[in-house]
Design a protein around this motif. Structure first.
Motif, PDB file in Angstrom:
ATOM      1  N   ALA A 151       0.826  -1.209   0.000  1.00 44.15           N
ATOM      2  CA  ALA A 151       0.000   0.000   0.000  1.00 44.15           C
ATOM      3  C   ALA A 151       0.861   1.260   0.000  1.00 44.15           C
ATOM      4  O   ALA A 151       0.568   2.226  -0.705  1.00 44.15           O
ATOM      5  CB  ALA A 151      -0.933  -0.006   1.206  1.00 44.15           C
ATOM      6  N   MET A 174       1.015   4.021  -2.945  1.00 41.95           N
ATOM      7  CA  MET A 174       0.745   5.422  -2.629  1.00 41.95           C
ATOM      8  C   MET A 174       1.893   6.321  -3.096  1.00 41.95           C
ATOM      9  O   MET A 174       1.660   7.376  -3.694  1.00 41.95           O
ATOM     10  CB  MET A 174       0.534   5.604  -1.128  1.00 41.95           C
ATOM     11  N   THR A 193       1.781   6.621  -6.844  1.00 45.35           N
ATOM     12  CA  THR A 193       0.693   7.506  -7.262  1.00 45.35           C
ATOM     13  C   THR A 193       1.071   8.967  -7.060  1.00 45.35           C
ATOM     14  O   THR A 193       0.835   9.803  -7.928  1.00 45.35           O
ATOM     15  CB  THR A 193      -0.588   7.171  -6.472  1.00 45.35           C
ATOM     16  N   LEU A 194       1.664   9.272  -5.908  1.00 45.97           N
ATOM     17  CA  LEU A 194       2.093  10.648  -5.648  1.00 45.97           C
ATOM     18  C   LEU A 194       3.156  11.090  -6.652  1.00 45.97           C
ATOM     19  O   LEU A 194       3.122  12.230  -7.139  1.00 45.97           O
ATOM     20  CB  LEU A 194       2.614  10.779  -4.224  1.00 45.97           C
TER      21      LEU A 194
END
Length: 67
Positions: A24, A28, A31-32
């Motif tokens: 996860a 994340m 994605t950032l």
């Protein structure tokens, strides 16, 4: 035997939980990074070309209609 199985199950559950949290976090961060790159791509200053003076269209030589 039942105690050993329970111990293994708890260890497996902790391992799966840790890998899930790690996955996860990696997703994340990816994605950032993606959204940061997309935002930087569109943050570039827009260069507007200087206005060119409008000139009259070049005159075409007059032609006489063919008879």
């Amino acid at each position: 035997m039942d105690d050993r199985q329970a111990t293994r199950d708890e260890r497996d559950n902790r391992r799966v939980f840790a890998w899930g949290i790690l996955a996860a976090i990696v997703i994340m961060l990816g994605t950032l990074a993606y959204f940061h790159a997309v935002q930087k791509r569109f943050d570039a200053p827009v260069q507007i070309a200087p206005a060119q003076s409008e000139s009259a269209p070049a005159e075409t030589p007059a032609t006489t209609p063919a008879k």
